[in-house]
Every structure is written in C-alpha cells, then in structure tokens.
Design a protein around this motif. Structure first.
Motif, short mmCIF file in Angstrom:
data_model
loop_
_atom_site.label_atom_id
_atom_site.label_comp_id
_atom_site.label_asym_id
_atom_site.label_seq_id
_atom_site.Cartn_x
_atom_site.Cartn_y
_atom_site.Cartn_z
N ALA A 93 1.41 -1.35 -0.15
CA ALA A 93 0.11 0.03 -0.30
C ALA A 93 1.00 1.22 -0.10
O ALA A 93 0.66 2.08 0.75
N SER A 94 1.95 0.81 -0.66
CA SER A 94 2.90 2.26 -0.42
C SER A 94 2.97 3.43 -1.62
O SER A 94 3.21 4.66 -1.22
N THR A 95 2.06 3.39 -2.22
CA THR A 95 1.50 4.11 -3.67
C THR A 95 0.14 4.50 -3.59
O THR A 95 -0.53 5.15 -3.94
N ILE A 96 -0.35 4.61 -2.12
CA ILE A 96 -2.05 4.82 -1.86
C ILE A 96 -2.14 5.72 -0.67
O ILE A 96 -1.52 6.36 0.55
N GLU A 97 -2.17 7.59 -1.36
CA GLU A 97 -2.94 7.75 -0.84
C GLU A 97 -3.73 8.55 -0.05
O GLU A 97 -4.91 7.78 -0.76
N SER B 153 1.99 3.87 -10.37
CA SER B 153 1.84 3.35 -12.02
C SER B 153 1.34 2.04 -12.55
O SER B 153 1.29 2.32 -13.10
N LEU B 154 0.91 1.69 -11.08
CA LEU B 154 0.40 0.15 -11.63
C LEU B 154 -0.70 -0.09 -10.44
O LEU B 154 -0.62 0.97 -9.60
N LEU C 193 -14.36 -3.48 5.50
CA LEU C 193 -15.10 -2.25 5.19
C LEU C 193 -14.98 -3.02 3.56
O LEU C 193 -16.32 -3.14 3.45
N THR C 194 -14.15 -2.93 2.52
CA THR C 194 -14.22 -3.39 1.31
C THR C 194 -13.11 -3.86 0.39
O THR C 194 -11.96 -3.89 1.66
N THR C 195 -13.25 -4.34 -0.08
CA THR C 195 -12.18 -4.65 -1.24
C THR C 195 -11.76 -3.43 -2.17
O THR C 195 -13.45 -3.80 -2.90
N ALA C 196 -10.87 -3.64 -3.42
CA ALA C 196 -10.66 -2.78 -3.85
C ALA C 196 -9.52 -2.95 -4.79
O ALA C 196 -8.91 -3.11 -4.45
N THR C 197 -8.98 -2.29 -6.30
CA THR C 197 -8.36 -2.14 -7.10
C THR C 197 -8.67 -1.37 -7.51
O THR C 197 -9.51 -0.91 -8.26
N LEU C 198 -7.45 -0.61 -7.49
CA LEU C 198 -7.73 1.08 -7.92
C LEU C 198 -7.20 1.12 -9.41
O LEU C 198 -5.32 0.59 -8.79
N ALA C 199 -6.87 2.33 -10.25
CA ALA C 199 -5.98 2.02 -11.38
C ALA C 199 -5.15 2.60 -10.82
O ALA C 199 -5.38 3.67 -10.20
#
Length: 369
Positions: free
Chosen positions: A256-260, A288-289, A315-321
């Motif tokens: 999760a290091s690229t998640i703000e 970028s991934l 809470l949920t699961t999600a895939t973020l572009a």
C-alpha cells in the motif's frame, strides 16, 4: 443475536423434562424439575452445564442405561431437539468419561454424531477430545467421509481450537496442526455449511500458526474447485486484517505504499449511547501500477478501566488503477448487543489498507441516560 434465555431458558428445561419423562415413565426427575427455576442468573454455557448436571443426577445408572434412555428420547414422539441437545450431548460425553471404558467412549462419539443434526454436538465433543485426543480424532477423521453434512461439519467445527462458547482443548492448543487432516479432507466439500466451518477453523489456526495456515491455503489454491478461493479468503481474514505479508501476497493484495489516504473524517465528535458514527475517507493510487487493496477500519473502544482496545472491521476490497481516486464511507453502530458492552468516553476510528494503519478520527461516546 438472541439473548441467552432465548436459547436455553425455562422452555428448554421444560422440553427436556418432558422428553426424558416420556422415555423413562415413572422417573420423578427432581433435579431437572428443580433446575427450571435456577437458570435466570446464569450465562448460556452455565445454563447448559446446570441442565447437564441435573440430567446426570436424575439418571444415576451406568453408561449403557443412560445411553438407552437418551436414544429412547431421541426415537420417541416427544420433541427432542433444539438447544436441549447441548446439555444432553454434554451429559453423554461426561457419562462416558466417568465410565472409563473404551466401549463407552466409542459409543458416546457415535451418539454425538447421531444427535448433531438436532442442533449440534460441537460443544459436547470437547470433553471427549480432551479425555483422549488420539482416539477421538481417529473417529472424527471417519466423519469427514459421512454422507450427512451435519456430521462432516461436526468433524471440522467440533475440533476448532477457539470454538466460541466452548471450553478449550489443551492438547489441540498445544498442537493445532493435529486438526489439519480434518480440514484437508473437507475444504472441497459440496456443502457451504461445511466449507464455512473449514474456513473458520483455518482462521482459528492462524492465531497460533500463521505460516502453516498460509502454506495450507496455498496448497488448497494449487488444487482448487470453484469454491476454494472464497473459502481461503474467509479463512485468511484475520491474517489479512493484521497485514500478514504471506496472506496478502497469496490473495493478490499489493503493497500500500503508493496509496494516499485522506481521512477518516467523522460526521460528529459526540454521539449518543446506542447511536451511530459516520465517517468518510478518500484514497488515491499515486503509483504507476494497479493496486489491489483490503480496506478495513479499526474502532478503538474505551474499556472499563479507561484504556482502549481496537477491533478491526471489514470495509471493502478494491483495485485502484494508476491515478484513480476512490471515496469510502461507512456508518458504525453502537447499538447494544449481547456480545459487546460499550463504555462511554473517548473512542477513535482508523483506516487500515493491506494491514497498514492510516489516519485517525476521535469522538466521544456519551453515557446512557
């Protein structure tokens, strides 16, 4: 969730008296009749134990005579099922252990299998597992091939290390892997009822042996059927909440290091006792991934001593572009339930993404009127 007296109450005791009286005409059953009025101040498990002990006092003969009475009640025309089965099966196990013979032990295991479909024998089998784990487990393994789903489910549920409402089995806690052959035989069971129990057992095992659990789950995913992925997700839920790297990797969650994270933002800072707290948050994938995320939230409850303890909720699961932003929202209730007591005072909510905690919102739970 029902309160204890809705599960084992006076109606349960009356039903048990009626069934045993019909199976043993002329037996006065003073202990069982007297127990009817002694249930109110006891917990659910204490109520079962009270009726178990009363049944044993009213039927003081040897195991064989006791077993004949229970089977007569089972085969009679009077109702013999529901929550009265817990004290009955517990009495069967206790009587067999007291008898001390292999024949009584084996027959008690057989009777628990016979009665489990009428509620469950998962609580009663704990005594037999504690008394002779090896002998009991040999029988349990045969149950995994039973044509009856209730018996197959008993094999898994009854051997869980941390089965709710039940006593612990020290030998299983000392060697949790002893139950792996059972769930290995059942993870592709045709019944969702059985598979759910297997997942819960896997989750129990993760409390003591997370690496073995991940290894086991990986083996199952290597030889899956259409239900295996779902079962494994449920079985690894606690490890995912804890951010276990092996569990996250196995389920395809990324770092999760690229998640703000912006939030959580609370809708109020004071809520009434029994009320609801609402919060929102925004997460952005700055990498970028694509990022696959298991998103949970932690509620830090005030304890009786004034400290805090955290409980994690899905809470949920999600895939973020890459570059994608997602808004999250949730309402969390503080309505009174039988399994948790709330104390007024300072509380807090945090977000957790793939096991990494981020953000904190604090609020006050007010005292009840």
């Amino acid at each position: 969730m029902p309160f204890a007296d809705e599960l084992i109450g006076e109606h349960t005791a009356h039903a048990l008296v009626t069934a045993i009286a019909a199976a043993t005409p002329g037996t006065p059953l003073p202990a069982l009749r007297g127990a009817v009025g002694e249930l109110a101040t006891r917990s659910l498990r204490e109520r079962s134990d009270l009726l178990r002990d009363a049944l044993l006092r009213d039927l003081p003969g040897d195991y064989q005579a006791f077993a004949r009475t229970i089977r007569a009640a089972r085969d009679g025309r009077v109702f013999f099922g529901g929550w009265l089965i817990w004290p009955v099966t517990s009495a069967v196990a206790a009587k067999a252990i007291d008898e001390g013979s292999v024949e009584a032990f084996d027959d008690a295991m057989a009777m628990l299998a016979e009665l489990t479909s009428r509620l469950t024998s998962e609580f009663a089998i704990r005594g037999l597992l504690e008394h002779d784990l090896d002998r009991a487990m040999a029988t349990v393994l045969t149950w995994t091939a039973s044509p009856e789903e209730d018996i197959r489910r008993l094999a898994s549920e009854g051997t869980r290390p941390f089965l709710p409402w039940s006593k612990r089995v020290p030998a299983i806690l000392a060697n949790p892997s002893a139950t792996l052959p059972v769930i290995d035989a059942l993870y592709r069971d045709e019944s969702e009822y059985v598979r759910r129990s297997v997942a819960n057992q896997l989750n129990d095992l993760s409390r003591q042996q997370p690496e073995i659990v991940v290894q086991t789950a990986a083996g199952w995913l290597a030889e899956p059927d259409e239900n295996t992925a779902r079962l494994v997700r449920h079985g690894l839920r606690t490890l995912v909440k804890k951010g276990h790297p092996g569990a996250l990797e196995l389920l395809g969650f990324t770092h999760a290091s690229t998640i703000e994270v912006d939030g959580p933002t609370l809708a109020a800072t004071r809520i009434p006792y029994g009320g609801t707290i609402s919060f929102t948050a925004t997460i952005t994938n700055t990498g970028s991934l694509p990022a696959r995320l298991a998103i949970d939230y932690i509620v830090h409850h005030t304890k009786a001593n004034g400290g805090q303890s955290g409980k994690t909720f899905k809470l949920t699961t999600a895939t973020l572009a890459p570059g994608e932003r997602r808004q999250l929202s949730r309402e969390h209730s503080f309505r009174e339930i039988t399994t948790r007591r709330y104390y007024p005072g300072a509380h807090a909510i945090e977000l957790q993404l793939n096991g990494v905690v981020s953000g904190r919102g604090e609020f006050i739970l007010m005292a009840a009127d």
